[in-house]
Design a protein around this motif. Sequence first.
Motif, PDB file in Angstrom:
ATOM      1  N   ALA A 172      40.065   3.245  81.947  1.00 38.32           N
ATOM      2  CA  ALA A 172      39.826   3.531  83.628  1.00 38.32           C
ATOM      3  C   ALA A 172      38.495   2.179  83.616  1.00 38.32           C
ATOM      4  O   ALA A 172      38.289   2.343  84.680  1.00 38.32           O
ATOM      5  N   THR A 173      38.015   2.095  82.525  1.00 37.97           N
ATOM      6  CA  THR A 173      36.593   1.407  82.869  1.00 37.97           C
ATOM      7  C   THR A 173      37.057  -0.590  83.218  1.00 37.97           C
ATOM      8  O   THR A 173      36.847  -1.098  84.560  1.00 37.97           O
ATOM      9  N   ARG A 174      38.332  -0.076  82.917  1.00 39.97           N
ATOM     10  CA  ARG A 174      39.449  -1.811  83.534  1.00 39.97           C
ATOM     11  C   ARG A 174      39.563  -1.831  84.916  1.00 39.97           C
ATOM     12  O   ARG A 174      39.465  -2.492  85.788  1.00 39.97           O
ATOM     13  N   TYR A 175      39.927  -0.459  85.142  1.00 46.70           N
ATOM     14  CA  TYR A 175      40.057  -0.745  86.347  1.00 46.70           C
ATOM     15  C   TYR A 175      39.112  -0.151  87.402  1.00 46.70           C
ATOM     16  O   TYR A 175      39.513  -0.662  89.070  1.00 46.70           O
ATOM     17  N   LEU A 176      38.473   0.291  87.068  1.00 49.73           N
ATOM     18  CA  LEU A 176      37.354   0.033  87.656  1.00 49.73           C
ATOM     19  C   LEU A 176      36.537  -1.004  88.190  1.00 49.73           C
ATOM     20  O   LEU A 176      35.089  -1.305  88.978  1.00 49.73           O
ATOM     21  N   GLY A 177      36.545  -2.154  86.936  1.00 46.47           N
ATOM     22  CA  GLY A 177      35.874  -3.400  86.844  1.00 46.47           C
ATOM     23  C   GLY A 177      34.716  -2.949  86.440  1.00 46.47           C
ATOM     24  O   GLY A 177      33.956  -4.359  86.903  1.00 46.47           O
ATOM     25  N   LEU A 178      34.189  -2.590  85.838  1.00 42.67           N
ATOM     26  CA  LEU A 178      33.202  -1.843  85.125  1.00 42.67           C
ATOM     27  C   LEU A 178      33.143  -2.729  83.871  1.00 42.67           C
ATOM     28  O   LEU A 178      34.029  -3.207  82.841  1.00 42.67           O
ATOM     29  N   PRO A 179      32.114  -3.978  83.120  1.00 43.98           N
ATOM     30  CA  PRO A 179      31.804  -3.807  81.457  1.00 43.98           C
ATOM     31  C   PRO A 179      31.978  -2.831  80.967  1.00 43.98           C
ATOM     32  O   PRO A 179      32.157  -1.456  80.489  1.00 43.98           O
ATOM     33  N   GLN A 180      32.403  -3.692  79.954  1.00 44.53           N
ATOM     34  CA  GLN A 180      33.086  -2.476  78.166  1.00 44.53           C
ATOM     35  C   GLN A 180      32.356  -2.134  77.661  1.00 44.53           C
ATOM     36  O   GLN A 180      30.456  -2.956  77.988  1.00 44.53           O
ATOM     37  N   GLU A 181      32.224  -0.846  77.634  1.00 46.52           N
ATOM     38  CA  GLU A 181      30.953  -0.433  76.817  1.00 46.52           C
ATOM     39  C   GLU A 181      31.269  -0.098  76.090  1.00 46.52           C
ATOM     40  O   GLU A 181      32.345  -0.119  75.193  1.00 46.52           O
ATOM     41  N   GLN A 182      30.432   0.459  74.586  1.00 49.05           N
ATOM     42  CA  GLN A 182      30.720   0.907  73.436  1.00 49.05           C
ATOM     43  C   GLN A 182      31.769   2.264  72.633  1.00 49.05           C
ATOM     44  O   GLN A 182      31.794   3.357  74.116  1.00 49.05           O
ATOM     45  N   PRO A 183      33.098   2.225  72.423  1.00 47.69           N
ATOM     46  CA  PRO A 183      34.200   3.128  72.414  1.00 47.69           C
ATOM     47  C   PRO A 183      33.153   4.030  71.770  1.00 47.69           C
ATOM     48  O   PRO A 183      32.163   3.846  71.153  1.00 47.69           O
ATOM     49  N   LEU A 184      34.430   5.373  71.468  1.00 55.45           N
ATOM     50  CA  LEU A 184      33.646   6.717  70.985  1.00 55.45           C
ATOM     51  C   LEU A 184      33.907   5.983  69.569  1.00 55.45           C
ATOM     52  O   LEU A 184      34.842   5.591  68.524  1.00 55.45           O
ATOM     53  N   PRO A 185      33.017   6.349  68.166  1.00 54.68           N
ATOM     54  CA  PRO A 185      32.681   6.396  67.400  1.00 54.68           C
ATOM     55  C   PRO A 185      34.343   6.257  66.863  1.00 54.68           C
ATOM     56  O   PRO A 185      34.959   7.506  67.016  1.00 54.68           O
ATOM     57  N   ARG A 186      34.576   5.507  65.412  1.00 54.11           N
ATOM     58  CA  ARG A 186      35.671   6.282  65.082  1.00 54.11           C
ATOM     59  C   ARG A 186      35.749   7.479  64.636  1.00 54.11           C
ATOM     60  O   ARG A 186      34.548   7.961  64.223  1.00 54.11           O
ATOM     61  N   ALA A 187      36.714   8.154  63.721  1.00 54.60           N
ATOM     62  CA  ALA A 187      36.589   9.618  62.978  1.00 54.60           C
ATOM     63  C   ALA A 187      36.043   9.638  62.040  1.00 54.60           C
ATOM     64  O   ALA A 187      36.537   8.762  61.065  1.00 54.60           O
ATOM     65  N   VAL A 188      35.852  11.073  61.606  1.00 57.82           N
ATOM     66  CA  VAL A 188      35.140  10.474  60.144  1.00 57.82           C
ATOM     67  C   VAL A 188      36.031  10.681  59.385  1.00 57.82           C
ATOM     68  O   VAL A 188      36.934  11.454  59.554  1.00 57.82           O
ATOM     69  N   PRO A 189      35.870  10.315  58.119  1.00 60.31           N
ATOM     70  CA  PRO A 189      37.087  10.295  56.527  1.00 60.31           C
ATOM     71  C   PRO A 189      36.883  10.943  55.811  1.00 60.31           C
ATOM     72  O   PRO A 189      35.692  11.849  56.083  1.00 60.31           O
ATOM     73  N   ARG A 190      38.177  12.033  55.639  1.00 56.74           N
ATOM     74  CA  ARG A 190      38.111  12.970  55.323  1.00 56.74           C
ATOM     75  C   ARG A 190      39.566  13.183  54.166  1.00 56.74           C
ATOM     76  O   ARG A 190      40.597  12.551  54.953  1.00 56.74           O
ATOM     77  N   GLN A 191      39.452  14.100  53.820  1.00 55.35           N
ATOM     78  CA  GLN A 191      40.382  14.962  52.842  1.00 55.35           C
ATOM     79  C   GLN A 191      41.415  15.522  53.444  1.00 55.35           C
ATOM     80  O   GLN A 191      40.875  16.629  54.417  1.00 55.35           O
ATOM     81  N   PRO A 192      42.798  15.453  53.433  1.00 58.18           N
ATOM     82  CA  PRO A 192      43.919  16.608  54.175  1.00 58.18           C
ATOM     83  C   PRO A 192      43.184  18.453  53.842  1.00 58.18           C
ATOM     84  O   PRO A 192      42.822  18.595  52.940  1.00 58.18           O
ATOM     85  N   ALA A 193      43.086  19.024  54.615  1.00 61.41           N
ATOM     86  CA  ALA A 193      42.515  20.467  54.830  1.00 61.41           C
ATOM     87  C   ALA A 193      41.646  20.195  54.625  1.00 61.41           C
ATOM     88  O   ALA A 193      40.818  21.253  54.637  1.00 61.41           O
ATOM     89  N   ASP A 194      40.797  19.508  54.885  1.00 65.90           N
ATOM     90  CA  ASP A 194      38.807  19.807  55.551  1.00 65.90           C
ATOM     91  C   ASP A 194      38.629  19.611  56.353  1.00 65.90           C
ATOM     92  O   ASP A 194      38.382  18.962  57.388  1.00 65.90           O
ATOM     93  N   VAL A 195      38.852  20.926  57.448  1.00 62.72           N
ATOM     94  CA  VAL A 195      38.403  21.285  58.118  1.00 62.72           C
ATOM     95  C   VAL A 195      36.905  21.460  58.110  1.00 62.72           C
ATOM     96  O   VAL A 195      36.740  21.546  59.468  1.00 62.72           O
TER      97      VAL A 195
END
Length: 411
Positions: free
Chosen positions: A58-81
């Motif tokens: 969407a940013t590239r289509y609008l011709g806007l400068p790239q911004e910081q992405p969403l932070p990575r998902a928090v590391p967690r163990q399986p079933a850690d709801v």
Amino acid sequence: MLTKILTRGWPACRYLYARYLYGMVALAATPIGLLLSWAIPGITAGLVEFANAERDKATRYLGLPQEQPLPRAVPRQPADVATLVKDRSFRRSLRVLPMAVLAIPGLFVATIALFGAPSGLLSMFLWKLQPGEFSLMGLPVHNWLDALLLGPVQVAVSLWVLGWGAPLAAKGYARSIRSLLTPSSAELETAALTQRVEELTRTRAGAVDSHGAELRRIERDLHDGTQAQLVSLAMRIGVAKQLMADDPEKAAKLLDDARDGAEQAMTELRGVLRTMYPPILQDRGLTGAVAALTARCPIPVDLRMGALGDVPAAVEAAAYFVVAESLTNITKHSAAGQAEVHLERRGPDLYVAITDNGIGGARVGDQPDLLGRGSGLRGMMHRVEAIDGHLELTSPIGGPTTVEVILPCGS
């Protein structure tokens, strides 16, 4: 005019079609994905990456400068709801799913824009093959009057949608995606702090390991070298004391040997201390110490140094050991005929670069490099990272090898 319409409309239609296809895939995978995300952490991370990719497009289509992405998902163990529910990036990335539903109207707009005019022209001339079966503007065509009235209208409407309607729809969709998926300043700050804590934990762990190894080396050097010399010295003095009355000549010889042993022990002790904090740094500063290192190197070294200004003692020591270790590696492993050392101040940082024209293939790691050699660069990296510095190694097979280090000196 037609070229301008196509130039405006084709990228918009392509963007809307792509969003529809990606959105349908995302929606189809959502039920099973949400069911399994609690058990498979990778699905959570994948959704965040997908949201970031959609935002980037969407940013590239609008011709806007790239911004910081969403932070990575928090590391967690399986079933850690609990961690899954608290993950802000995961919760924000879920907003990409309702946007996939909004891509369906975009599909209709893009379809009208691309196929409305061609289908209108065809229906104008082919309606006679099956009267009433062809339609223009949604109305059946029964005669030439219908064809000549409705055909141009459909073509004009389609071209307007292609040139203006589709770009408006695509821009609206892209702006909505950016608005929904842009992380807040609080989220970015939290992610930056988390990343900083992880980095500090890693670098400090490496520094502790390196420091432990250094202490063990010093202990080994003292035990195997200086301590043995001192024990031998004490024994010689004791024997000389016993022989002083009966055999003064032999006692004098033992005392001479003890004096030589004391000098040798002092030399070894100075060598151990020099590895902890080289006295030459205190006496001649970093400039003189590095100049002495390059002068003692068995191969020719081109030394280039700018004005370094005030450099903290810890940074001086790190820079000195980086140069010393690099020149030792070059001498032992690189088969180089020439090397270059470059030091300069770059704003608040000290920049150090060591280059050689050897065979290359060096790697930073606990294992031997590509040519089976132990490079010793791991300890160097730990020393640099312990003071928040950065080390980068470039060493393709065949050379040249360059070690670049940036050490923060404060303001």
